[in-house]
Design an enzyme around this catalytic site. Structure first.
Site, PDB file in Angstrom:
ATOM      1  N   LEU A 121       0.854  -1.316  -0.025  1.00  0.00           N
ATOM      2  CA  LEU A 121       0.020   0.016  -0.187  1.00  0.00           C
ATOM      3  C   LEU A 121       0.778   1.252   0.000  1.00  0.00           C
ATOM      4  O   LEU A 121       0.524   2.211  -0.565  1.00  0.00           O
ATOM      5  CB  LEU A 121      -1.054   0.115   1.434  1.00  0.00           C
ATOM      6  CG  LEU A 121      -1.884  -1.141   1.235  1.00  0.00           C
ATOM      7  CD1 LEU A 121      -2.862  -0.991   2.299  1.00  0.00           C
ATOM      8  CD2 LEU A 121      -2.646  -1.366  -0.129  1.00  0.00           C
TER       9      LEU A 121
ATOM     10  N   LEU B  24      10.237   0.893  13.715  1.00  0.00           N
ATOM     11  CA  LEU B  24       9.046   1.200  14.385  1.00  0.00           C
ATOM     12  C   LEU B  24       9.501   0.757  15.799  1.00  0.00           C
ATOM     13  O   LEU B  24       8.670   1.416  16.831  1.00  0.00           O
ATOM     14  CB  LEU B  24       7.829   0.845  13.901  1.00  0.00           C
ATOM     15  CG  LEU B  24       7.413   1.725  12.716  1.00  0.00           C
ATOM     16  CD1 LEU B  24       6.433   0.683  12.178  1.00  0.00           C
ATOM     17  CD2 LEU B  24       6.884   2.992  13.024  1.00  0.00           C
TER      18      LEU B  24
ATOM     19  N   SER C 253       1.678  -7.240   8.453  1.00  0.00           N
ATOM     20  CA  SER C 253       0.434  -7.378   7.865  1.00  0.00           C
ATOM     21  C   SER C 253      -0.300  -8.430   7.395  1.00  0.00           C
ATOM     22  O   SER C 253      -1.544  -8.529   6.869  1.00  0.00           O
ATOM     23  CB  SER C 253       0.700  -6.455   6.495  1.00  0.00           C
ATOM     24  OG  SER C 253       1.428  -7.491   5.427  1.00  0.00           O
TER      25      SER C 253
ATOM     26  N   ASN D 137      -9.990  -5.073   8.377  1.00  0.00           N
ATOM     27  CA  ASN D 137     -11.475  -5.719   8.612  1.00  0.00           C
ATOM     28  C   ASN D 137     -11.288  -7.076   9.565  1.00  0.00           C
ATOM     29  O   ASN D 137     -12.148  -7.468   9.961  1.00  0.00           O
ATOM     30  CB  ASN D 137     -11.849  -6.035   7.241  1.00  0.00           C
ATOM     31  CG  ASN D 137     -11.017  -7.245   6.382  1.00  0.00           C
ATOM     32  OD1 ASN D 137     -11.354  -8.439   6.779  1.00  0.00           O
ATOM     33  ND2 ASN D 137      -9.878  -6.983   5.740  1.00  0.00           N
ATOM     34  N   HIS D 138      -9.892  -7.286   9.625  1.00  0.00           N
ATOM     35  CA  HIS D 138      -9.892  -8.628  10.425  1.00  0.00           C
ATOM     36  C   HIS D 138      -9.809  -8.203  12.006  1.00  0.00           C
ATOM     37  O   HIS D 138     -10.076  -9.268  12.889  1.00  0.00           O
ATOM     38  CB  HIS D 138      -8.315  -9.108  10.534  1.00  0.00           C
ATOM     39  CG  HIS D 138      -8.319  -9.780   8.945  1.00  0.00           C
ATOM     40  ND1 HIS D 138      -8.616 -10.985   8.753  1.00  0.00           N
ATOM     41  CD2 HIS D 138      -7.622  -9.403   7.706  1.00  0.00           C
ATOM     42  CE1 HIS D 138      -8.559 -11.318   7.304  1.00  0.00           C
ATOM     43  NE2 HIS D 138      -7.809 -10.154   6.797  1.00  0.00           N
TER      44      HIS D 138
ATOM     45  N   TYR E 119      -3.523 -11.092  14.583  1.00  0.00           N
ATOM     46  CA  TYR E 119      -3.086  -9.679  13.658  1.00  0.00           C
ATOM     47  C   TYR E 119      -4.369  -8.761  14.292  1.00  0.00           C
ATOM     48  O   TYR E 119      -4.151  -7.690  14.270  1.00  0.00           O
ATOM     49  CB  TYR E 119      -3.097 -10.294  12.379  1.00  0.00           C
ATOM     50  CG  TYR E 119      -3.084  -9.166  11.441  1.00  0.00           C
ATOM     51  CD1 TYR E 119      -2.085  -8.400  11.121  1.00  0.00           C
ATOM     52  CD2 TYR E 119      -4.358  -9.060  10.688  1.00  0.00           C
ATOM     53  CE1 TYR E 119      -2.261  -7.310  10.109  1.00  0.00           C
ATOM     54  CE2 TYR E 119      -4.475  -7.974   9.782  1.00  0.00           C
ATOM     55  CZ  TYR E 119      -3.607  -7.144   9.564  1.00  0.00           C
ATOM     56  OH  TYR E 119      -3.541  -5.982   8.756  1.00  0.00           O
TER      57      TYR E 119
ATOM     58  N   LYS F 221      -4.478  -4.964  15.786  1.00  0.00           N
ATOM     59  CA  LYS F 221      -5.171  -3.792  15.033  1.00  0.00           C
ATOM     60  C   LYS F 221      -6.280  -3.246  15.995  1.00  0.00           C
ATOM     61  O   LYS F 221      -6.437  -2.018  16.208  1.00  0.00           O
ATOM     62  CB  LYS F 221      -5.972  -4.229  13.563  1.00  0.00           C
ATOM     63  CG  LYS F 221      -4.944  -4.619  12.594  1.00  0.00           C
ATOM     64  CD  LYS F 221      -3.874  -3.429  12.284  1.00  0.00           C
ATOM     65  CE  LYS F 221      -2.843  -3.782  11.249  1.00  0.00           C
ATOM     66  NZ  LYS F 221      -1.855  -2.672  10.900  1.00  0.00           N
TER      67      LYS F 221
ATOM     68  N   ARG G 227     -14.645 -13.731  -1.907  1.00  0.00           N
ATOM     69  CA  ARG G 227     -14.818 -13.191  -0.543  1.00  0.00           C
ATOM     70  C   ARG G 227     -14.418 -11.762  -0.709  1.00  0.00           C
ATOM     71  O   ARG G 227     -15.121 -10.993  -0.466  1.00  0.00           O
ATOM     72  CB  ARG G 227     -13.545 -13.576   0.333  1.00  0.00           C
ATOM     73  CG  ARG G 227     -13.438 -12.597   1.628  1.00  0.00           C
ATOM     74  CD  ARG G 227     -12.512 -13.294   2.406  1.00  0.00           C
ATOM     75  NE  ARG G 227     -12.029 -12.213   3.521  1.00  0.00           N
ATOM     76  CZ  ARG G 227     -11.120 -11.382   3.534  1.00  0.00           C
ATOM     77  NH1 ARG G 227     -10.131 -11.341   2.482  1.00  0.00           N
ATOM     78  NH2 ARG G 227     -10.897 -10.717   4.566  1.00  0.00           N
TER      79      ARG G 227
HETATM   80  P1  NAI Z   1       3.179  -4.772   3.663  1.00  0.00           P
HETATM   81  O1  NAI Z   1       3.546  -5.988   4.346  1.00  0.00           O
HETATM   82  O2  NAI Z   1       3.256  -4.861   2.186  1.00  0.00           O
HETATM   83  O3  NAI Z   1       3.835  -3.524   4.153  1.00  0.00           O
HETATM   84  C1  NAI Z   1       4.140  -3.293   5.551  1.00  0.00           C
HETATM   85  C2  NAI Z   1       5.551  -2.357   5.361  1.00  0.00           C
HETATM   86  O4  NAI Z   1       5.660  -2.020   6.950  1.00  0.00           O
HETATM   87  C3  NAI Z   1       6.705  -3.307   5.068  1.00  0.00           C
HETATM   88  O5  NAI Z   1       7.473  -2.516   4.016  1.00  0.00           O
HETATM   89  C4  NAI Z   1       7.624  -3.584   6.187  1.00  0.00           C
HETATM   90  O6  NAI Z   1       8.762  -3.532   5.846  1.00  0.00           O
HETATM   91  C5  NAI Z   1       6.951  -2.402   7.081  1.00  0.00           C
HETATM   92  N1  NAI Z   1       7.596  -2.586   8.440  1.00  0.00           N
HETATM   93  C6  NAI Z   1       7.213  -3.872   9.156  1.00  0.00           C
HETATM   94  N2  NAI Z   1       7.744  -3.958  10.534  1.00  0.00           N
HETATM   95  C7  NAI Z   1       8.250  -2.865  10.390  1.00  0.00           C
HETATM   96  C8  NAI Z   1       9.199  -2.296  11.493  1.00  0.00           C
HETATM   97  N3  NAI Z   1       9.469  -2.725  12.719  1.00  0.00           N
HETATM   98  N4  NAI Z   1       9.696  -0.839  11.455  1.00  0.00           N
HETATM   99  C9  NAI Z   1       9.585  -0.338  10.276  1.00  0.00           C
HETATM  100  N5  NAI Z   1       8.530  -0.812   9.161  1.00  0.00           N
HETATM  101  C10 NAI Z   1       8.252  -1.968   9.166  1.00  0.00           C
HETATM  102  O7  NAI Z   1       1.671  -4.623   4.072  1.00  0.00           O
HETATM  103  P2  NAI Z   1       0.521  -3.692   3.231  1.00  0.00           P
HETATM  104  O8  NAI Z   1      -0.276  -4.553   2.215  1.00  0.00           O
HETATM  105  O9  NAI Z   1       1.294  -2.629   2.437  1.00  0.00           O
HETATM  106  O10 NAI Z   1      -0.514  -3.183   4.313  1.00  0.00           O
HETATM  107  C11 NAI Z   1       0.055  -1.706   4.737  1.00  0.00           C
HETATM  108  C12 NAI Z   1      -0.807  -1.622   6.159  1.00  0.00           C
HETATM  109  O11 NAI Z   1      -2.223  -1.648   5.950  1.00  0.00           O
HETATM  110  C13 NAI Z   1      -0.319  -2.531   7.224  1.00  0.00           C
HETATM  111  O12 NAI Z   1      -0.564  -2.068   8.491  1.00  0.00           O
HETATM  112  C14 NAI Z   1      -1.676  -3.587   6.958  1.00  0.00           C
HETATM  113  O13 NAI Z   1      -1.771  -4.435   8.192  1.00  0.00           O
HETATM  114  C15 NAI Z   1      -3.041  -2.790   6.623  1.00  0.00           C
HETATM  115  N6  NAI Z   1      -3.649  -3.360   5.821  1.00  0.00           N
HETATM  116  C16 NAI Z   1      -3.639  -3.679   4.708  1.00  0.00           C
HETATM  117  C17 NAI Z   1      -4.642  -4.304   3.661  1.00  0.00           C
HETATM  118  C18 NAI Z   1      -4.201  -4.577   2.293  1.00  0.00           C
HETATM  119  O14 NAI Z   1      -5.285  -4.808   1.563  1.00  0.00           O
HETATM  120  N7  NAI Z   1      -3.093  -4.606   1.804  1.00  0.00           N
HETATM  121  C19 NAI Z   1      -5.883  -4.707   4.456  1.00  0.00           C
HETATM  122  C20 NAI Z   1      -6.090  -3.939   5.816  1.00  0.00           C
HETATM  123  C21 NAI Z   1      -5.033  -3.488   6.312  1.00  0.00           C
HETATM  124  C1  15L Z   2      -5.315  -7.384   5.817  1.00  0.00           C
HETATM  125  O1  15L Z   2      -5.443  -6.811   6.776  1.00  0.00           O
HETATM  126  C2  15L Z   2      -4.084  -7.889   5.163  1.00  0.00           C
HETATM  127  O2  15L Z   2      -2.895  -6.995   5.586  1.00  0.00           O
HETATM  128  C3  15L Z   2      -4.128  -7.859   3.571  1.00  0.00           C
HETATM  129  O3  15L Z   2      -2.921  -8.710   3.288  1.00  0.00           O
HETATM  130  C4  15L Z   2      -5.337  -8.681   3.277  1.00  0.00           C
HETATM  131  O4  15L Z   2      -4.952 -10.200   3.610  1.00  0.00           O
HETATM  132  C5  15L Z   2      -6.724  -8.127   3.740  1.00  0.00           C
HETATM  133  O5  15L Z   2      -6.564  -7.947   5.065  1.00  0.00           O
HETATM  134  C6  15L Z   2      -7.957  -8.901   3.508  1.00  0.00           C
HETATM  135  O6  15L Z   2      -8.559  -9.183   4.462  1.00  0.00           O
HETATM  136  O7  15L Z   2      -7.907  -9.445   2.420  1.00  0.00           O
END
Ligand code: NAI
Ligand code: 15L
Length: 265
Positions: A13, A51, A74, A111-112, A135, A139, A173
């Site tokens: 993202l 972080l 994530s 959404n989890h 997870y 959140k 889904r």
């Molecule tokens: P991703 O896993 O691709 O990116 C997460 C980033 O956080 C990674 O680049 C990672 O290096 C960084 N990270 C992890 N631990 C870290 C730390 N200790 N210090 C600094 N950086 C750290 O995840 P994505 O898909 O980009 O999701 C972004 C956010 O949105 C996450 O918080 C995820 O939980 C949330 N999210 C994403 C969804 C999706 O559909 N992709 C759905 C729901 C929530």
């Molecule tokens: C999330 O929270 C995850 O970060 C993402 O990887 C997807 O799996 C998404 O939910 C989902 O529910 O599809």
């Protein structure tokens, strides 16, 4: 907008939001655990930061007006693998925001948080949480920090319970949970710009006819989704989880197929 910090900038993202976010702020600080590859635009700054390092996060927030906090573990995993980034990291982020006078945090929730509700049930953000794994619990903790830092210290938050953000819905889904990158950007922009949000929790979903999450909060933010998962129905209709499994019955889908986990060796 003045200075915006994007954590998790190297993730899925983060890469999607980086360019459009750059168009709505004077300075965009990009941060992840490691330096980013590639050139930076004139308004961008790369500030690697783990972080889990409290002092480093405090330095990261200096001069930041608003944060889009994506940095996290994530996906569902053993608790020990995500606790430091998703619990300590969120604490460090909010505490640094308080000290730096940062006005607002847009927190990437999920959404989890409510993934143990049955598929098909329409949820409101005020419904009791039913996390589908560790997870989702982390959140929910982040949303708790958002409440604490608003009601006690005046740091505003918009907690976006994001569904499935990908260019296209990957399975059946996602006909319910999908949000397009364009809609996510529009919601994040609204979450940064809308005045006086206090602490708001809303679901981040496109205009899917089959969605399981209502639109509470969208009018206040002025969010009007442009996209719908429906046009992919034929392609994904048969991409389903085994009938009768928790993955097929509950909203969290595949996350309900991960775990329980053995204790760490
Ligand atoms: P991703 O896993 O691709 O990116 C997460 C980033 O956080 C990674 O680049 C990672 O290096 C960084 N990270 C992890 N631990 C870290 C730390 N200790 N210090 C600094 N950086 C750290 O995840 P994505 O898909 O980009 O999701 C972004 C956010 O949105 C996450 O918080 C995820 O939980 C949330 N999210 C994403 C969804 C999706 O559909 N992709 C759905 C729901 C929530
Ligand atoms: C999330 O929270 C995850 O970060 C993402 O990887 C997807 O799996 C998404 O939910 C989902 O529910 O599809």
């Amino acid at each position: 907008m003045g200075t915006v910090l994007l954590t998790g900038a190297a993730g899925t993202l983060g890469k999607m939001l980086r360019a459009p976010l750059g168009g709505i702020c004077r300075r965009l600080i990009l941060s992840d655990r490691f330096p980013l590859n590639g050139p930076l635009a004139a308004h961008e700054q790369d500030h690697p930061c783990d972080l889990t390092d409290r002092a480093a996060v405090q330095r990261l927030l200096e001069g930041v007006d608003a944060v889009v906090h994506l940095g996290a573990h994530s996906v569902e995993a053993p608790f020990e693998q995500m606790a430091r980034a998703n619990l300590d990291g969120v604490f460090h982020l909010y505490e640094a925001a308080r000290l730096a006078g940062t006005r607002r945090v847009v927190f990437a929730s999920s959404n989890h948080v409510t993934g143990c509700y049955p598929q098909g049930q329409l949820l409101d953000p005020s419904d009791p949480a039913r996390p589908d794994g560790y997870y989702g619990v982390t959140k929910l903790f982040g949303e708790g920090m958002a409440q604490l830092y608003w009601y006690r210290y005046g740091v505003e938050s918009v907690c976006l319970r994001i569904g499935t953000c990908l260019p296209e819905p990957p399975d059946r889904r996602a006909l319910s949970t999908w949000i397009s990158p364009r809609d996510l950007f529009s919601l994040v922009t609204a979450a940064l710009r809308t005045p006086d949000v206090g602490c708001l929790v809303t679901y981040a979903i496109s205009d899917n006819p089959d969605r399981w999450h209502n639109d509470a909060g969208w009018a206040q933010l002025g969010y009007r989704p442009q996209d719908s998962a429906e046009r992919w129905r034929a392609e994904v209709a048969d991409k389903v989880f085994p009938e009768g499994s928790l993955m097929a019955r509950l909203q969290g889908g595949s996350f309900l197929g991960i775990g329980p986990f053995d204790p760490p060796a």
